[in-house]
Scaffold this motif. Structure first.
Motif, PDB file in Angstrom:
ATOM      1  N   ALA A   1      29.104  34.472  48.189  1.00 11.41           N
ATOM      2  CA  ALA A   1      30.516  34.136  48.471  1.00 11.41           C
ATOM      3  C   ALA A   1      31.086  35.320  49.260  1.00 11.41           C
ATOM      4  CB  ALA A   1      31.289  33.869  47.186  1.00 11.41           C
ATOM      5  N   LYS A   2      32.261  35.784  48.925  1.00 19.06           N
ATOM      6  CA  LYS A   2      32.892  36.993  49.498  1.00 19.06           C
ATOM      7  C   LYS A   2      32.526  37.258  50.970  1.00 19.06           C
ATOM      8  CE  LYS A   2      33.415  39.329  45.007  1.00 19.06           C
ATOM      9  NZ  LYS A   2      34.765  39.724  44.736  1.00 19.06           N
ATOM     10  N   GLY A   3      31.500  38.095  51.225  1.00 17.58           N
ATOM     11  CA  GLY A   3      31.157  38.486  52.592  1.00 17.58           C
ATOM     12  C   GLY A   3      30.722  37.331  53.481  1.00 17.58           C
TER      13      GLY A   3
ATOM     14  N   ALA B   1      19.490  35.280  41.864  1.00 18.16           N
ATOM     15  CA  ALA B   1      20.120  36.516  42.347  1.00 18.16           C
ATOM     16  C   ALA B   1      21.575  36.215  42.672  1.00 18.16           C
ATOM     17  CB  ALA B   1      19.401  37.024  43.592  1.00 18.16           C
ATOM     18  N   ASP B   2      22.471  36.835  41.921  1.00 16.81           N
ATOM     19  CA  ASP B   2      23.902  36.710  42.226  1.00 16.81           C
ATOM     20  C   ASP B   2      24.242  37.804  43.231  1.00 16.81           C
ATOM     21  OD1 ASP B   2      26.640  36.838  42.366  1.00 16.81           O
ATOM     22  OD2 ASP B   2      26.980  36.496  40.226  1.00 16.81           O
ATOM     23  N   GLU B   3      24.337  37.395  44.492  1.00 14.47           N
ATOM     24  CA  GLU B   3      24.592  38.333  45.602  1.00 14.47           C
ATOM     25  C   GLU B   3      26.040  38.227  46.076  1.00 14.47           C
ATOM     26  OE1 GLU B   3      22.583  40.515  47.190  1.00 14.47           O
ATOM     27  OE2 GLU B   3      20.564  40.030  46.469  1.00 14.47           O
ATOM     28  N   VAL B   4      26.916  37.720  45.198  1.00 12.90           N
ATOM     29  CA  VAL B   4      28.307  37.492  45.609  1.00 12.90           C
ATOM     30  C   VAL B   4      28.933  38.793  46.129  1.00 12.90           C
ATOM     31  CG1 VAL B   4      30.622  36.915  44.749  1.00 12.90           C
ATOM     32  CG2 VAL B   4      28.665  35.464  44.169  1.00 12.90           C
ATOM     33  N   MET B   5      28.691  39.902  45.421  1.00 15.93           N
ATOM     34  CA  MET B   5      29.303  41.163  45.850  1.00 15.93           C
ATOM     35  C   MET B   5      28.355  42.014  46.701  1.00 15.93           C
ATOM     36  SD  MET B   5      31.265  43.955  43.515  1.00 15.93           S
ATOM     37  CE  MET B   5      32.612  42.893  43.006  1.00 15.93           C
ATOM     38  N   ALA B   6      27.066  42.002  46.343  1.00 21.17           N
ATOM     39  CA  ALA B   6      26.117  42.912  47.004  1.00 21.17           C
ATOM     40  C   ALA B   6      25.556  42.333  48.303  1.00 21.17           C
ATOM     41  CB  ALA B   6      24.979  43.244  46.043  1.00 21.17           C
TER      42      ALA B   6
ATOM     43  N   GLY C   1      33.893  29.448  46.028  1.00 18.36           N
ATOM     44  CA  GLY C   1      33.804  30.874  45.741  1.00 18.36           C
ATOM     45  C   GLY C   1      32.600  31.152  44.862  1.00 18.36           C
ATOM     46  N   GLY C   2      32.539  32.386  44.349  1.00 18.92           N
ATOM     47  CA  GLY C   2      31.365  32.832  43.621  1.00 18.92           C
ATOM     48  C   GLY C   2      31.181  32.162  42.265  1.00 18.92           C
ATOM     49  N   ALA C   3      32.273  32.012  41.519  1.00 15.77           N
ATOM     50  CA  ALA C   3      32.154  31.437  40.179  1.00 15.77           C
ATOM     51  C   ALA C   3      31.612  30.008  40.251  1.00 15.77           C
ATOM     52  CB  ALA C   3      33.511  31.459  39.480  1.00 15.77           C
ATOM     53  N   GLU C   4      32.185  29.221  41.170  1.00 16.63           N
ATOM     54  CA  GLU C   4      31.722  27.831  41.322  1.00 16.63           C
ATOM     55  C   GLU C   4      30.277  27.775  41.800  1.00 16.63           C
ATOM     56  OE1 GLU C   4      34.132  25.862  44.145  1.00 16.63           O
ATOM     57  OE2 GLU C   4      35.623  25.230  42.679  1.00 16.63           O
TER      58      GLU C   4
ATOM     59  N   SER D   1      27.428  42.885  33.624  1.00 12.78           N
ATOM     60  CA  SER D   1      27.463  41.949  34.749  1.00 12.78           C
ATOM     61  C   SER D   1      28.809  41.239  34.811  1.00 12.78           C
ATOM     62  CB  SER D   1      26.365  40.887  34.577  1.00 12.78           C
ATOM     63  OG  SER D   1      26.677  40.019  33.499  1.00 12.78           O
ATOM     64  N   TYR D   2      29.125  40.746  36.010  1.00  9.00           N
ATOM     65  CA  TYR D   2      30.251  39.822  36.176  1.00  9.00           C
ATOM     66  C   TYR D   2      29.766  38.671  37.059  1.00  9.00           C
ATOM     67  CZ  TYR D   2      34.722  37.746  37.209  1.00  9.00           C
ATOM     68  OH  TYR D   2      35.760  36.843  37.323  1.00  9.00           O
ATOM     69  N   HIS D   3      29.978  37.438  36.580  1.00  7.56           N
ATOM     70  CA  HIS D   3      29.521  36.284  37.358  1.00  7.56           C
ATOM     71  C   HIS D   3      30.645  35.297  37.675  1.00  7.56           C
ATOM     72  CE1 HIS D   3      25.311  37.491  37.150  1.00  7.56           C
ATOM     73  NE2 HIS D   3      25.424  37.653  35.856  1.00  7.56           N
ATOM     74  N   GLY D   4      31.900  35.613  37.297  1.00  7.51           N
ATOM     75  CA  GLY D   4      32.991  34.710  37.637  1.00  7.51           C
ATOM     76  C   GLY D   4      33.770  34.287  36.406  1.00  7.51           C
TER      77      GLY D   4
ATOM     78  N   ILE E   1      20.721  37.613  37.575  1.00  3.04           N
ATOM     79  CA  ILE E   1      20.970  39.053  37.716  1.00  3.04           C
ATOM     80  C   ILE E   1      21.769  39.333  38.988  1.00  3.04           C
ATOM     81  CG2 ILE E   1      18.899  39.838  36.460  1.00  3.04           C
ATOM     82  CD1 ILE E   1      17.605  40.390  39.228  1.00  3.04           C
ATOM     83  N   GLU E   2      22.570  40.371  38.941  1.00  6.57           N
ATOM     84  CA  GLU E   2      23.060  40.979  40.175  1.00  6.57           C
ATOM     85  C   GLU E   2      21.977  42.008  40.511  1.00  6.57           C
ATOM     86  OE1 GLU E   2      27.389  42.297  40.075  1.00  6.57           O
ATOM     87  OE2 GLU E   2      27.101  41.740  38.000  1.00  6.57           O
ATOM     88  N   PRO E   3      21.195  41.823  41.569  1.00  7.65           N
ATOM     89  CA  PRO E   3      20.095  42.770  41.841  1.00  7.65           C
ATOM     90  C   PRO E   3      20.601  44.209  41.922  1.00  7.65           C
ATOM     91  CG  PRO E   3      19.850  40.813  43.195  1.00  7.65           C
ATOM     92  CD  PRO E   3      21.201  40.699  42.524  1.00  7.65           C
TER      93      PRO E   3
HETATM   94  C1  LIG Z   1      28.604  39.411  41.306  1.00  4.48           C
HETATM   95  C2  LIG Z   1      29.742  38.433  41.280  1.00  4.48           C
HETATM   96  N1  LIG Z   1      29.493  37.151  40.985  1.00  4.48           N
HETATM   97  C3  LIG Z   1      30.486  36.239  40.957  1.00  4.48           C
HETATM   98  C4  LIG Z   1      31.787  36.594  41.211  1.00  4.48           C
HETATM   99  C5  LIG Z   1      32.871  35.557  41.154  1.00  4.48           C
HETATM  100  O1  LIG Z   1      33.289  35.231  42.432  1.00  4.48           O
HETATM  101  P1  LIG Z   1      34.714  34.507  42.660  1.00  4.48           P
HETATM  102  O2  LIG Z   1      35.753  35.477  42.227  1.00  4.48           O
HETATM  103  O3  LIG Z   1      34.715  34.204  44.126  1.00  4.48           O
HETATM  104  O4  LIG Z   1      34.726  33.274  41.838  1.00  4.48           O
HETATM  105  C6  LIG Z   1      32.088  37.915  41.543  1.00  4.48           C
HETATM  106  C7  LIG Z   1      33.475  38.326  41.814  1.00  4.48           C
HETATM  107  O5  LIG Z   1      33.815  39.470  41.887  1.00  4.48           O
HETATM  108  C8  LIG Z   1      31.032  38.862  41.558  1.00  4.48           C
HETATM  109  O6  LIG Z   1      31.270  40.146  41.845  1.00  4.48           O
END
Ligand SMILES: Cc1ncc(COP(=O)(O)O)c(C=O)c1O
Length: 471
Positions: free
Chosen positions: A303-305, A274-279, A146-149, A173-176, A241-243
């Motif tokens: 991750a996610k999408g 670039a943390d593109e997990v959500m965007a 997932g995104g955090a890992e 920001s949120y990175h996990g 950054i989350e762009p």
């Molecule tokens: C920008 C961003 N990075 C990382 C994460 C963490 O992803 P995960 O919940 O899959 O560990 C999220 C989760 O919402 C997120 O929005």
């Protein structure tokens, strides 16, 4: 009353107390039967034996969900919800896509698992496919759950590659929620998890909340330069950054900011992550949000999408120069489920759906419709202080008054008006995230214009209730 065997079993499992202890009735667990559960049973048993995230358990009020299709999900008693948040901004292709389910079935039958030291067809094809769609010379990928890992491994890659320790990240920001990712996270979810990993420094964003508004790129970049100078550029491995920032408010940076960040990072030998997990994956109308500025990050986290959440999968993509570094140097990282074949096959099928149905294009087209609908809400409702969107990534910020622009809920808090808004949306059959003084409009990228308009009609009615409470 005559009961069929199934309903008879459910009847006795729910109603027959076995014994009591400390005034708590213990029932024969519905978990031990195969009879389908009612929504109430699902909620009661889930709350009894499982822990909900980010919550004091007595305050959670989960929706029971039995099935989902397209942009809708359903409760066991048949109530339909329009999924205006793609669950957790992740079910980008919509629910229950038969093409993905068939690919999952096929992979599960053929090879459900192989350990990460092996090569599999799904892993091979997915790496090559991601190299095609990610920007610039990003063409090597490390897969996670997932995104955090994925962010944890991006931290490792950046530190090993640069030989430096410090990491910059932004406050909004949120990175996990794992150790390092949680420390990178700038929003209040970090507070209770401190102290975290050493060496993380937070930087202010160009956005300062609805009352103070935005810095232009020149001011925001000067702040960043100042932090870098004060910390010592040679000690900083990376800037995450989350762009386009997600949960902290769909923040689309001012013109010139992303290009400026790239230039500053280059000047100091700092990696841009670039943390593109959500965007990512079409959400903003491009494959990745950073593509709007034609900037190539050194590491790209996703991750996610990637699988539209049909199964868990994350990844960190790296530019050629970083991949080459690890030709003769060890990458000290690993996971039992790294490159899980089922996840990789699911991702490949998901990416094929994006392409076959032109979902990135649909996010762009429906994004224009949504921008108009957001403007309508702003025109019609005095409680709307700001609307922002890019593609199908949207947010509404509510205020107590347009004169003072006081947020309708305090930072990191809620208010009776925001709670009423949440209730009205839910009662109207629209599911989305209500956070602080904001609510989100992030539907699946497969949404039609009619479905989008239905969702906004419910939001319109809910905002009328809020206006009335404020008048
Ligand atoms: C920008 C961003 N990075 C990382 C994460 C963490 O992803 P995960 O919940 O899959 O560990 C999220 C989760 O919402 C997120 O929005």
């Amino acid at each position: 009353m005559r009961l069929g065997l199934r309903s008879f079993l459910r009847h006795i499992t729910v109603l027959t107390p076995l014994h009591t202890r400390d005034n708590v009735a213990l029932f024969m667990s519905p978990a031990s039967t195969t009879a389908p559960m009612t929504g109430e049973e699902m909620v009661a048993l889930t709350k009894r034996h499982t822990l909900f995230e980010w919550s004091a358990q007595q305050s959670v009020d989960p929706l029971p969900v039995s099935h989902a299709k397209g942009c809708y999900f359903y409760t066991p008693d048949g109530k339909r919800f329009l999924d205006f948040n793609s669950q957790l901004m992740c079910v980008n292709i919509g629910h229950g896509d038969e093409r993905v389910i068939a690919a999952m079935h096929e992979q599960a039958k053929t090879l459900a698992y192989a350990n990460p030291f092996m090569a599999t067809e799904a892993r091979a094809r997915l790496g090559a496919k991601l190299a095609e769609i990610t920007p610039g010379d990003i063409d090597v990928f490390f897969f996670t759950l997932g995104g955090a890992e994925a962010n944890e491994n991006a931290i490792k890659l950046a530190r090993l590659y640069t030989g430096r320790h410090k990491i910059l990240a932004r406050y909004r920001s949120y990175h996990g929620a794992t150790g390092g990712s949680m420390t990178l996270t700038g929003d209040p979810r970090r507070w209770a998890n401190e102290p975290g990993m050493s060496g993380v420094v937070h930087v202010l964003d160009p956005y300062h909340g609805i009352q103070r508004g935005w810095d232009d790129a020149t001011t925001a970049l000067a702040l960043l330069e100042e932090v870098i100078q004060l910390e010592g550029p040679h000690t900083i491995a990376a800037f995450f950054i989350e762009p386009v920032t997600g949960t902290n408010g769909i923040l689309v940076p001012p013109a010139g900011y992303i290009e400026g960040v790239r230039a500053i990072c280059d000047k100091h030998g700092i990696l841009l992550v670039a943390d593109e997990v959500m965007a990512g994956f079409g959400r903003t109308g491009r494959w990745f949000s950073i593509d709007h500025w034609n900037v190539v990050p050194d590491l790209l986290v996703m991750a996610k999408g990637l699988t539209s959440a049909y199964v868990p999968l994350g990844a960190v993509g790296m530019r050629r120069k970083i991949a080459d570094h690890f030709r003769d140097k060890v990458f000290y990282g690993g996971l039992t489920y790294n490159s899980h074949p089922l996840s990789c096959a699911t991702a490949l099928a998901t990416l094929a759906v994006y392409e076959e149905d032109d979902l990135v294009g649909n996010a762009r087209r429906m994004g224009e419709v949504m921008a108009g609908l957001l403007r309508d809400l702003s025109d019609r409702h005095p409680c709307v202080g700001a609307v922002r969107s890019i593609g199908l990534f949207g947010v509404v910020e509510l205020v107590r008054s347009r004169k003072t622009m006081q947020p309708l809920a305090p930072f990191n808090g809620t208010s009776p008006e925001m709670q009423a808004l949440g209730r009205e949306l839910r009662n109207g059959g629209v599911y989305t995230f209500v956070r602080w003084n904001t609510f989100f409009t992030n539907p699946p990228l497969s949404i039609t214009e009619a479905e989008l308009r239905d969702g906004f009609a419910v939001a319109d009615r809910a905002l009328t209730v809020v206006d009335t409470m404020l008048s």
